[in-house]
Motif scaffolding. Structure first.
Motif, PDB file in Angstrom:
ATOM      1  N   THR A 159       0.806  -1.233   0.000  1.00 46.67           N
ATOM      2  CA  THR A 159       0.000   0.000   0.000  1.00 46.67           C
ATOM      3  C   THR A 159       0.837   1.281   0.000  1.00 46.67           C
ATOM      4  O   THR A 159       0.285   2.350  -0.194  1.00 46.67           O
ATOM      5  CB  THR A 159      -0.892   0.083   1.258  1.00 46.67           C
ATOM      6  N   ARG A 160       2.128   1.199   0.276  1.00 43.02           N
ATOM      7  CA  ARG A 160       3.016   2.342   0.479  1.00 43.02           C
ATOM      8  C   ARG A 160       2.797   3.040   1.830  1.00 43.02           C
ATOM      9  O   ARG A 160       3.390   4.086   2.083  1.00 43.02           O
ATOM     10  CB  ARG A 160       2.912   3.395  -0.644  1.00 43.02           C
ATOM     11  N   ALA A 161       1.996   2.467   2.718  1.00 38.10           N
ATOM     12  CA  ALA A 161       1.844   3.070   4.049  1.00 38.10           C
ATOM     13  C   ALA A 161       3.193   3.076   4.750  1.00 38.10           C
ATOM     14  O   ALA A 161       3.841   2.049   4.854  1.00 38.10           O
ATOM     15  CB  ALA A 161       0.834   2.267   4.874  1.00 38.10           C
ATOM     16  N   GLY A 162       3.618   4.252   5.212  1.00 39.61           N
ATOM     17  CA  GLY A 162       4.890   4.336   5.931  1.00 39.61           C
ATOM     18  C   GLY A 162       6.087   4.595   5.038  1.00 39.61           C
ATOM     19  O   GLY A 162       7.215   4.587   5.500  1.00 39.61           O
ATOM     20  N   MET A 163       5.853   4.822   3.735  1.00 41.15           N
ATOM     21  CA  MET A 163       6.989   5.039   2.837  1.00 41.15           C
ATOM     22  C   MET A 163       7.261   6.522   2.595  1.00 41.15           C
ATOM     23  O   MET A 163       8.166   6.873   1.855  1.00 41.15           O
ATOM     24  CB  MET A 163       6.729   4.371   1.492  1.00 41.15           C
ATOM     25  N   GLY A 164       6.481   7.410   3.187  1.00 38.40           N
ATOM     26  CA  GLY A 164       6.621   8.831   2.887  1.00 38.40           C
ATOM     27  C   GLY A 164       7.620   9.547   3.782  1.00 38.40           C
ATOM     28  O   GLY A 164       8.518   8.927   4.348  1.00 38.40           O
ATOM     29  N   TRP A 165       7.436  10.845   3.907  1.00 39.01           N
ATOM     30  CA  TRP A 165       8.400  11.688   4.610  1.00 39.01           C
ATOM     31  C   TRP A 165       8.707  11.229   6.019  1.00 39.01           C
ATOM     32  O   TRP A 165       9.839  11.267   6.454  1.00 39.01           O
ATOM     33  CB  TRP A 165       7.907  13.146   4.644  1.00 39.01           C
ATOM     34  N   CYS A 166       7.667  10.827   6.756  1.00 37.56           N
ATOM     35  CA  CYS A 166       7.930  10.494   8.161  1.00 37.56           C
ATOM     36  C   CYS A 166       8.427   9.070   8.308  1.00 37.56           C
ATOM     37  O   CYS A 166       8.772   8.644   9.402  1.00 37.56           O
ATOM     38  CB  CYS A 166       6.697  10.755   9.018  1.00 37.56           C
ATOM     39  N   GLN A 167       8.482   8.327   7.186  1.00 42.96           N
ATOM     40  CA  GLN A 167       8.988   6.950   7.211  1.00 42.96           C
ATOM     41  C   GLN A 167       8.279   6.091   8.274  1.00 42.96           C
ATOM     42  O   GLN A 167       8.890   5.268   8.944  1.00 42.96           O
ATOM     43  CB  GLN A 167      10.503   6.949   7.425  1.00 42.96           C
ATOM     44  N   GLY A 168       6.989   6.339   8.409  1.00 43.94           N
ATOM     45  CA  GLY A 168       6.186   5.502   9.309  1.00 43.94           C
ATOM     46  C   GLY A 168       6.289   5.864  10.778  1.00 43.94           C
ATOM     47  O   GLY A 168       5.768   5.148  11.621  1.00 43.94           O
ATOM     48  N   ARG A 169       6.944   6.971  11.097  1.00 42.48           N
ATOM     49  CA  ARG A 169       7.039   7.327  12.518  1.00 42.48           C
ATOM     50  C   ARG A 169       5.664   7.701  13.063  1.00 42.48           C
ATOM     51  O   ARG A 169       5.372   7.456  14.225  1.00 42.48           O
ATOM     52  CB  ARG A 169       8.028   8.476  12.727  1.00 42.48           C
ATOM     53  N   THR A 170       4.828   8.309  12.218  1.00 42.42           N
ATOM     54  CA  THR A 170       3.491   8.682  12.677  1.00 42.42           C
ATOM     55  C   THR A 170       2.527   7.512  12.599  1.00 42.42           C
ATOM     56  O   THR A 170       1.809   7.234  13.547  1.00 42.42           O
ATOM     57  CB  THR A 170       2.959   9.861  11.826  1.00 42.42           C
ATOM     58  N   CYS A 171       2.519   6.806  11.473  1.00 44.26           N
ATOM     59  CA  CYS A 171       1.492   5.782  11.283  1.00 44.26           C
ATOM     60  C   CYS A 171       1.953   4.387  11.681  1.00 44.26           C
ATOM     61  O   CYS A 171       1.163   3.454  11.684  1.00 44.26           O
ATOM     62  CB  CYS A 171       1.026   5.770   9.830  1.00 44.26           C
TER      63      CYS A 171
END
Lengths: 386, 492
Positions: B435-447
């Protein structure tokens, strides 16, 4: 009461998924077991390359060409998007010397059915506007394509499921069940037994361990690679772009660190930068020298990337066999045991042809190409005593 | 006092005896204690001024004359800062502010190399060598998604606190504080003291759960007193304290205008028909803290699952990690608060000294015994606190299919459920791949926590094949420019 199984496939990576897809489509009753989830091993760490350009004429190239046409079919048959893209490969040479080697390679590849077009130095930037100046030239391979590997594996498995295949994630195979005469009769997992007359070893880099459970030797070794992932960017890079030296690195048998730049954009925005190769076992620590070299080589090829931020780095373990060819087909040493592993860095690309060969072999059909070079017992010296 | 051969190696500018990463309460206490005992220390910190997230202070010139008014234990920090300044002047501590360490690497001789980015643009590189490593990398706030949490006006509770501490800005005038954990009380108090109205503090757990461990409470009278003091102060400031409730929806077109607060059961499942609207123009929400483990994982340190649902570095009594030559202190070893961080920082430094010299002087040994006792008491309390406020398994029932879970990549709860139900994902890594969940700027620190919980509900926490089900791996602890990495390449 469930239908009795015909085949148990061990491994839910892209190769196991393709085996499940073609086997269940040919009417076999299939179960796929994996100690983790879908695409949890090398598939999930792959870039999803479907390459013909990096292969010299021979059995692997034949397998790759067959796979290329199967992936094209699959991209239409599968119901959800697997990010299939025939983006084409662009191999570039920095020196006249490496350009000569590249051109010779391309000529022999053309003889084997690969489309390869010479690109002169002054036309390189028409193909890739951000390439560094002063490269000697290159070669364009329009058949090179890409998928998102985890999505592709998951979708193949979902489709197999629609034909009746069972997916058993989170179940580790701890033993191979055998009849008194040695033939396999299924697998034992930590939780249960799955009985079937055929077991397919699609355990990738861990395929050697599974073979050992059946009492046979298959020398699969991990060959580690790192990938750097940049922040999302607008589409700067159109092709899969790599240096001519990549081909010789792929076919090298050395255990030492080798890096050659492989750079490509993705539909989601980040640019992926590979490719390193080293045989260091299952060492998961980040290698600063390896990623530094990848970064330096990528920035040399595409100066525009120098100021781009790398968001993450990850590694994978390619399943390496000593002659760089996969093991595909029945194991004559253990009736009922089939192997479909050891594809090194080409597993995503070679998966459909592998799955088709395995399904045909199980069903006793004529193979679409000669599987001889992929014989799983070819490394077993004890079998070839004359 | 026997000195190891190691210490007789000449001091050289290129290799410190001890590198401390993080200048929050634990790192500061560790660095000054180690320097007090004669060790040469390099202290790397991502912030410009020491203090970490807790003792965060406004940059000079903003007119805040009493920054201590927003902090608890300010004199302790003032004292540590003074000791840091003295050691910095004497050369015992090399303080490197604005140095964000992106990885640690073990050299062939056993020394550690800390690779950092620095400079105003983060485009300069720095590499520091040290014989030993002490990780005081702190924590970040844990978030749970809920419908409407992406609307402007919804801020993180710790973020609201940080805004107050560093810039003295309020996120709104009428602010609901929600989530779970003791931080919420402190945040609500700070907000009211800074002039905001806080109509309600919404806590998903019940404070009564603390009473299940009377011995732990009895051993920590200070913690109880603090809770009572906060409660009284909040009541005095007109804040209604509502427990076993959660914000299940946020209303407003362009920004927050109201929130819906629902009752939740013991498992945090919202009780249908109990929703009630509270008008507000901001919502400060947080669900406790999670240790920052990137560097510990990079160094190969073992981790453990904690009572609060997070992972933390595995430590022994001497605050040694499972990797020889690496210590950790404070939140990295499990969320426990500032008092514990100060205690552990000092204890870890004494442990380093003991290991280097084969022992410590009598006064230091006595001090270590007292610190050990405090640590045991405070750790017992933090374990209890973690268990009380650990999100109940039913929290995900307040999500709708279109609630974004990963904001960076805009991945909804519906897509994550599809990945689990139809594609057989049962762990964070597979959900991320599909899904690409956790692949963005925060690298999954938030989600990361939310994705893990959603995946675990399907896969019962199975590992993703190659990777055991531990903390998320982030080999790069922060983004690094390609040219910065390229500069590290040795000529081929």
């Amino acid at each position: 009461m469930r239908q009795p199984l015909d085949v148990v496939i061990v491994g839910a990576g892209v190769v196991g998924a393709a085996c499940a897809y073609y086997a269940s489509r040919s009417g076999l009753s299939v179960a796929v077991v994996d100690r983790g989830s879908v695409a949890g091993g090398t598939t999930g760490a792959g870039e999803g390359n479907l390459l013909v350009s990096d292969k010299l004429p021979g059995p692997e190239l034949e397998l790759a060409l067959l796979s290329a046409s199967l992936w094209r079919e699959l991209s239409e048959e599968l119901s959800s998007d697997i990010e299939y893209e025939i983006k084409g490969g662009l191999v570039v040479a920095a020196s006249e010397e490496s350009l000569t080697t590249l051109s010779t390679t391309a000529a022999t590849q053309r003889g084997a059915g690969v489309e390869a077009y010479h690109v002169t130095s002054d036309r390189l930037r028409d193909a890739e506007p951000h390439l560094a100046p002063h490269l000697a030239g290159g070669c364009h391979y329009p058949q090179d394509a890409q998928v998102q590997p985890a999505l592709a594996a998951a979708e193949l498995l979902r489709e197999a499921g629609r034909s009746g295949a069972r997916l058993c994630p989170g179940e580790e195979v701890v033993g191979i069940l055998r009849h008194r005469d040695g033939a396999v009769r299924g697998v034992r997992t930590a939780r249960s037994e799955l009985r079937a007359p055929v077991v397919v070893n699609a355990a990738g880099t861990w395929g050697g361990d599974l073979a050992a459970m059946a009492g046979v030797d298959l020398p699969v070794l991990p060959r580690r690679g790192f990938v750097l992932v940049t922040e999302p960017l607008p589409r700067l890079i159109r092709h899969k772009v790599y240096a001519a030296e990549y081909v010789s690195d792929v076919s090298s048998g050395s255990a030492a660190l080798q890096t050659s730049p492989v750079v490509e954009g993705t539909p989601s925005g980040p640019v992926l930068i590979g490719a390193s190769r080293e045989r260091v076992g299952f060492d998961r620590t980040l290698s600063v020298p390896a990623i530094a070299r990848l970064a330096a080589q990528a920035a040399a090829l595409f100066p525009v990337l120098a100021d781009v931020r790398v968001m993450r780095a990850y590694h994978g373990f390619r399943p390496y066999l000593p002659d760089h060819l996969p093991a595909i087909g029945p194991d004559p040493r253990v009736p009922g045991l089939f192997h479909a592993c050891g594809h090194e860095g080409a597993g995503i690309g070679l998966a459909p042809a592998t799955g088709l060969l395995i399904a045909d072999a199980i069903a006793g059909r004529q193979p679409v190409l000669d599987p001889g070079p992929f014989a799983p017992d070819r490394f077993d010296t004890t079998c070839h005593v004359t | 006092m026997p000195h190891s051969t190691d210490e007789r190696r000449p001091r050289d500018a290129d290799c410190a005896g001890l590198a401390v990463v993080g200048a929050g309460p634990a790192g500061l206490a560790a660095a000054v204690t180690a320097a007090d005992h004669g060790l040469d220390v390099v202290l790397l910190d991502s912030a410009v001024t020491p203090g970490g997230q807790y003792y965060r202070s406004p940059p000079g010139g903003l007119g805040a004359t009493r920054p201590g008014a927003l902090h608890h234990g300010w004199p302790v920090f003032a004292e540590l800062s003074a000791r840091l300044a003295a050691h910095r002047d004497s050369g015992a501590i090399r303080h490197l502010p604005n140095h964000q360490v992106w990885t640690v690497e073990r050299a062939g001789d056993g020394d550690w190399i800390l690779h950092a980015v620095t400079g105003a643009e983060g485009d300069q590189r720095s590499a520091v060598r040290a014989r030993r490593l002490l990780l005081a990398t702190g924590a970040h706030e844990r978030q749970l998604p809920f419908p409407g949490w992406t609307l402007p006006g919804v801020v993180s509770a710790a973020g609201a606190q940080a805004m107050l501490k560093s810039g003295l800005v309020l996120p709104g005038r009428r602010i609901v504080v929600a989530g779970s954990g003791p931080l919420l009380q402190a945040v609500a108090l700070s907000l009211t003291r800074a002039g905001a109205s806080v109509p309600a503090l919404i806590e998903a757990s019940g404070y009564g759960a603390y009473a299940r461990a009377p011995q732990v409470l009895a051993a920590n009278p200070g913690k109880m007193a603090e809770g009572v003091r906060h409660g009284a102060a909040l009541t005095g400031a007109g804040v209604r304290m509502l427990t076993r409730r959660a914000v299940t929806d946020v209303h407003g077109d362009d920004r927050v205008e109201a929130v819906t607060v629902s009752r939740v059961d013991r498992r945090w499942r919202p009780v249908p028909g109990t929703g009630r609207e509270i008008a507000c123009d901001a919502l400060a929400v947080g669900h406790g803290l999670a240790p920052q483990l990137e560097l510990a994982v990079a160094a190969g340190c073992g981790t453990r699952a904690c009572a609060d649902g997070t992972h933390a570095v595995t430590l022994d009594q001497q605050l040694r990690t499972t990797v020889p030559g690496v210590w950790a202190a404070g939140e990295a070893g499990g969320i426990g608060g500032v008092e514990l961080a100060l205690c552990e920082g000092e204890l870890a430094a004494l442990s380093v000294i003991r290991e280097m010299r084969g022992g410590v002087q009598r006064a230091a040994a006595r001090r270590a015994v007292a610190l050990l006792r405090s640590r045991r008491r405070l750790r017992a309390f933090s374990t209890l606190m973690g268990a009380v406020h650990r999100p109940g398994a039913g929290w995900s029932e307040w999500l709708t299919g279109d609630t974004e879970v990963c904001r960076c990549e805009e991945v909804t709860a519906g897509r994550i459920r599809t990945a689990c139900e139809e594609f057989g994902a049962g762990d964070t890594r597979t959900v991320k791949l599909l899904t690409r969940a956790g692949m963005g700027w925060c690298q999954g620190r938030t989600c990361g926590f939310a994705v893990r919980e959603l995946a675990d509900a399907h896969g019962s926490g199975r590992g993703a094949g190659e990777e055991p089900d531990g903390p998320d791996r982030r080999p790069l602890a922060c983004p690094v420019r390609l040219s910065t990495l390229a500069d590290l390449a040795e000529p081929a």
